[in-house]
Design a protein around this motif. Structure first.
Motif, PDB file in Angstrom:
ATOM      1  N   ARG A   9       1.032  -1.150   0.015  1.00 13.49           N
ATOM      2  CA  ARG A   9       0.185   0.025  -0.125  1.00 13.49           C
ATOM      3  C   ARG A   9       0.997   1.232  -0.046  1.00 13.49           C
ATOM      4  O   ARG A   9       1.958   1.234   0.651  1.00 13.49           O
ATOM      5  CB  ARG A   9      -1.026   0.003   1.306  1.00 13.49           C
ATOM      6  N   ALA A  11       1.290   5.778  -0.353  1.00 14.29           N
ATOM      7  CA  ALA A  11       0.532   7.076  -0.567  1.00 14.29           C
ATOM      8  C   ALA A  11       1.422   8.031  -1.541  1.00 14.29           C
ATOM      9  O   ALA A  11       2.665   7.290  -1.867  1.00 14.29           O
ATOM     10  CB  ALA A  11       0.571   7.587   0.778  1.00 14.29           C
ATOM     11  N   TYR A  13       3.290  11.326  -2.951  1.00 11.89           N
ATOM     12  CA  TYR A  13       3.849  12.659  -2.584  1.00 11.89           C
ATOM     13  C   TYR A  13       3.556  13.315  -3.927  1.00 11.89           C
ATOM     14  O   TYR A  13       3.888  13.001  -4.869  1.00 11.89           O
ATOM     15  CB  TYR A  13       5.264  12.462  -2.201  1.00 11.89           C
ATOM     16  N   TYR A  58       6.027   7.460  -4.605  1.00 14.33           N
ATOM     17  CA  TYR A  58       5.269   6.412  -3.874  1.00 14.33           C
ATOM     18  C   TYR A  58       6.055   6.198  -2.264  1.00 14.33           C
ATOM     19  O   TYR A  58       7.130   5.883  -2.438  1.00 14.33           O
ATOM     20  CB  TYR A  58       4.874   5.162  -4.353  1.00 14.33           C
ATOM     21  N   ILE A  61       2.819   3.072   2.970  1.00 16.11           N
ATOM     22  CA  ILE A  61       1.864   3.378   4.123  1.00 16.11           C
ATOM     23  C   ILE A  61       2.313   2.299   5.391  1.00 16.11           C
ATOM     24  O   ILE A  61       2.129   1.267   5.124  1.00 16.11           O
ATOM     25  CB  ILE A  61       0.480   3.149   3.725  1.00 16.11           C
ATOM     26  N   TYR A  67      -6.400   3.926   4.860  1.00 10.50           N
ATOM     27  CA  TYR A  67      -6.214   4.615   3.639  1.00 10.50           C
ATOM     28  C   TYR A  67      -6.582   6.000   4.040  1.00 10.50           C
ATOM     29  O   TYR A  67      -5.901   7.064   3.403  1.00 10.50           O
ATOM     30  CB  TYR A  67      -7.002   3.996   2.378  1.00 10.50           C
ATOM     31  N   GLU A  68      -7.633   6.353   4.565  1.00 10.28           N
ATOM     32  CA  GLU A  68      -8.221   7.572   4.822  1.00 10.28           C
ATOM     33  C   GLU A  68      -7.196   8.263   5.563  1.00 10.28           C
ATOM     34  O   GLU A  68      -7.010   9.754   5.219  1.00 10.28           O
ATOM     35  CB  GLU A  68      -9.410   7.781   5.425  1.00 10.28           C
ATOM     36  N   ALA A  70      -4.010   7.871   5.529  1.00  9.57           N
ATOM     37  CA  ALA A  70      -2.636   8.179   4.806  1.00  9.57           C
ATOM     38  C   ALA A  70      -2.760   9.298   3.757  1.00  9.57           C
ATOM     39  O   ALA A  70      -2.046  10.147   3.571  1.00  9.57           O
ATOM     40  CB  ALA A  70      -2.381   7.022   4.094  1.00  9.57           C
ATOM     41  N   ALA A  71      -4.169   9.371   3.482  1.00  9.19           N
ATOM     42  CA  ALA A  71      -4.790  10.492   2.242  1.00  9.19           C
ATOM     43  C   ALA A  71      -4.585  11.827   2.980  1.00  9.19           C
ATOM     44  O   ALA A  71      -4.148  12.751   2.334  1.00  9.19           O
ATOM     45  CB  ALA A  71      -5.920  10.184   1.718  1.00  9.19           C
ATOM     46  N   ALA A  74      -1.104  13.050   3.429  1.00  6.35           N
ATOM     47  CA  ALA A  74      -0.292  13.542   2.190  1.00  6.35           C
ATOM     48  C   ALA A  74      -0.534  15.089   2.078  1.00  6.35           C
ATOM     49  O   ALA A  74       0.173  15.426   1.159  1.00  6.35           O
ATOM     50  CB  ALA A  74      -0.886  12.800   1.114  1.00  6.35           C
ATOM     51  N   MET A 228       2.719  10.372   8.754  1.00  7.84           N
ATOM     52  CA  MET A 228       2.061   8.929   8.740  1.00  7.84           C
ATOM     53  C   MET A 228       2.475   8.255   9.939  1.00  7.84           C
ATOM     54  O   MET A 228       1.585   7.613  10.437  1.00  7.84           O
ATOM     55  CB  MET A 228       2.521   8.243   7.386  1.00  7.84           C
TER      56      MET A 228
END
Ligand SMILES: [Zn+2]
Length: 270
Positions: A9, A11, A13, A58, A61, A67-68, A70-71, A74, A228
């Motif tokens: 997985r 995230a 940049y 990339y 994570i 995921y939310e 990590a988003a 970012a 993160m």
């Protein structure tokens, strides 16, 4: 070269930087002199099933981070991490004014400022946004639309001293002027929001009080990784005001235009 494996997985940049210039090599890559632009603006990406980018963009994570989070790390959190540690240099004994504290960037800024132990004064344009800032840790609030004069209110809340750091997430001349006017001796005014306008300041005042007026631009990849990790430890949480399926992503833009979205909007694919 990459430390990623198929199935990891990752995230993204979203700054496209050269990795070679003095700024990139010196750990200030958002100032890259061969800047290639932004993912989603100068390269397709974001609301797509597939995306192709340099492998350096990339970042893995952490396993315990969803995921939310990590988003949100970012942009909304790492921008604050860089701003408050490197530019505003916030300490536990500082009082910090956040202008636009109830916005998507601001409400995460409240949490990051609290991570550094600061007392937070939140300024924004509605009771709803100030309630949100308060819920996430703001100690005092200033309602700009209700007619509060920000600098005057700041003086009242700080025994007439002002704040050690004033961070402007809105970025208009008027809002950044309030940030500058709210500074204490030794204070730092930092612009983060990309608005328009101009400000006035007294050069002699800057000299006598050793105040700093500066900007803060996004975050480095190292800071993104740190962000993160602190989110994986639960020190900063994602504030998601609305979740929509990717087929309804336009509704988020409508909310942004109406300024009715609280926190960040999330796009889901399931
Ligand atoms: Zn560069």
């Amino acid at each position: 070269m990459t430390n990623l494996r198929i199935g990891d997985r990752a995230a993204v940049y979203f700054y496209l930087v050269c990795g070679q210039c003095q700024w990139c090599r010196g750990g200030r890559e958002t100032l890259c002199e061969n800047f290639g632009g932004y993912v989603g603006v100068h390269r397709d990406g974001g609301f797509a099933e597939f995306i192709s980018l340099p492998s350096e963009n990339y970042l893995k994570i952490p396993d315990s981070l969803d995921y939310e989070s990590a988003a949100v790390a970012a942009d909304a959190v790492n921008t604050n991490w860089h701003c408050m540690r490197e530019r505003a240099r916030i300490n536990p004994h500082d009082i910090v004014l956040l202008i636009g504290a109830g916005g998507g960037l601001g409400v995460h800024g409240v949490q990051v400022a609290k991570c550094f132990g600061a007392r937070v004064i939140a300024a924004d344009v509605s009771a709803e946004k100030l309630d949100l800032a308060k819920r996430w840790g703001a100690d005092d609030t200033i309602n700009v639309r209700a007619g509060d004069d920000v600098a005057k209110e700041v003086k009242r809340l700080t025994d007439n001293r002002g704040v050690q750091a004033a961070i402007d997430f809105v970025g208009h001349g008027e809002t950044f002027q309030s940030a500058i006017d709210s500074l204490a001796t030794g204070g730092r005014a930092v612009i983060v929001g990309a608005g328009r306008g101009s400000v006035a300041f007294d050069p002699l005042g800057l000299l006598l009080h050793e105040q700093i007026i500066t900007g803060s631009r996004h975050s480095t990849r190292a800071e993104f990784i740190e962000t993160m990790n602190i989110m994986a430890r639960g020190l900063v949480k994602p504030v998601i005001g609305k979740r929509v399926h990717f087929t309804e992503v336009e509704t988020l833009f409508e909310d942004l235009k109406k300024q009715s979205l609280l926190g960040r909007g999330a796009v889901t694919y399931e």
